[in-house]
Design a protein around this motif. Sequence first.
Motif, PDB file in Angstrom:
ATOM      1  N   VAL A  13      -8.163   5.261  -5.928  1.00 16.38           N
ATOM      2  CA  VAL A  13      -9.063   6.380  -6.186  1.00 16.38           C
ATOM      3  C   VAL A  13      -9.644   6.806  -4.839  1.00 16.38           C
ATOM      4  O   VAL A  13     -10.328   6.025  -4.183  1.00 16.38           O
ATOM      5  CB  VAL A  13     -10.203   5.992  -7.153  1.00 16.38           C
ATOM      6  CG1 VAL A  13     -11.128   7.178  -7.404  1.00 16.38           C
ATOM      7  CG2 VAL A  13      -9.634   5.448  -8.463  1.00 16.38           C
ATOM      8  N   ASN A  14      -9.358   8.030  -4.442  1.00 14.45           N
ATOM      9  CA  ASN A  14      -9.879   8.571  -3.199  1.00 14.45           C
ATOM     10  C   ASN A  14     -11.375   8.814  -3.358  1.00 14.45           C
ATOM     11  O   ASN A  14     -11.803   9.498  -4.283  1.00 14.45           O
ATOM     12  CB  ASN A  14      -9.145   9.867  -2.863  1.00 14.45           C
ATOM     13  CG  ASN A  14      -9.523  10.433  -1.531  1.00 14.45           C
ATOM     14  OD1 ASN A  14     -10.688  10.712  -1.266  1.00 14.45           O
ATOM     15  ND2 ASN A  14      -8.528  10.611  -0.675  1.00 14.45           N
ATOM     16  N   LYS A  15     -12.188   8.257  -2.464  1.00 11.64           N
ATOM     17  CA  LYS A  15     -13.648   8.398  -2.559  1.00 11.64           C
ATOM     18  C   LYS A  15     -14.108   9.836  -2.352  1.00 11.64           C
ATOM     19  O   LYS A  15     -15.078  10.281  -2.967  1.00 11.64           O
ATOM     20  CB  LYS A  15     -14.335   7.511  -1.532  1.00 11.64           C
ATOM     21  CG  LYS A  15     -14.266   6.045  -1.842  1.00 11.64           C
ATOM     22  CD  LYS A  15     -14.993   5.248  -0.773  1.00 11.64           C
ATOM     23  CE  LYS A  15     -14.959   3.781  -1.074  1.00 11.64           C
ATOM     24  NZ  LYS A  15     -15.700   3.006  -0.060  1.00 11.64           N
ATOM     25  N   LYS A  16     -13.425  10.559  -1.485  1.00 16.04           N
ATOM     26  CA  LYS A  16     -13.866  11.915  -1.126  1.00 16.04           C
ATOM     27  C   LYS A  16     -13.687  12.908  -2.273  1.00 16.04           C
ATOM     28  O   LYS A  16     -14.568  13.718  -2.544  1.00 16.04           O
ATOM     29  CB  LYS A  16     -13.094  12.392   0.096  1.00 16.04           C
ATOM     30  CG  LYS A  16     -13.519  13.743   0.605  1.00 16.04           C
ATOM     31  CD  LYS A  16     -12.764  14.116   1.854  1.00 16.04           C
ATOM     32  CE  LYS A  16     -13.193  15.489   2.354  1.00 16.04           C
ATOM     33  NZ  LYS A  16     -12.456  15.862   3.562  1.00 16.04           N
ATOM     34  N   ASP A  17     -12.544  12.840  -2.964  1.00 18.01           N
ATOM     35  CA  ASP A  17     -12.259  13.866  -3.974  1.00 18.01           C
ATOM     36  C   ASP A  17     -11.846  13.327  -5.343  1.00 18.01           C
ATOM     37  O   ASP A  17     -11.584  14.102  -6.256  1.00 18.01           O
ATOM     38  CB  ASP A  17     -11.180  14.821  -3.465  1.00 18.01           C
ATOM     39  CG  ASP A  17      -9.885  14.119  -3.097  1.00 18.01           C
ATOM     40  OD1 ASP A  17      -9.680  12.956  -3.496  1.00 18.01           O
ATOM     41  OD2 ASP A  17      -9.073  14.740  -2.390  1.00 18.01           O
TER      42      ASP A  17
END
Length: 116
Positions: free
Chosen positions: A87-91
């Motif tokens: 899971v990408n933290k930014k988006d």
Amino acid sequence: MKKILVSLSIATCSLGACAATVKSDDQAVDLAANAVQKYQLTTLALECLYFDTENEKTKYLIRVREKHNEKCGGDPETSPTIFFIRVNKKDGKLSTTARNTDDEFESLPFKQPLKR
């Protein structure tokens, strides 16, 4: 890795296209659990899965494992890994190894339909 038992809560953004940042293990697991259901990444019920999280610099790495108990079956002394979800933290974008035998991550939603 932090072990989190998943709750059946609804994610606050759509899978694979979340514009909000992911700020906690719990948010990452909610997104992962919803992806498991939406994309049918396993035939096991959510209550028969463990989600272990690792908080990395730019993403959460989630190990999805089998939960073995009286209800779910299996040897309670084991809990094999089924696949991983990032899971990408930014988006909030997701990728998984769920359908790759070589453990390569593939973005969700899948570009090609699942083969059953």
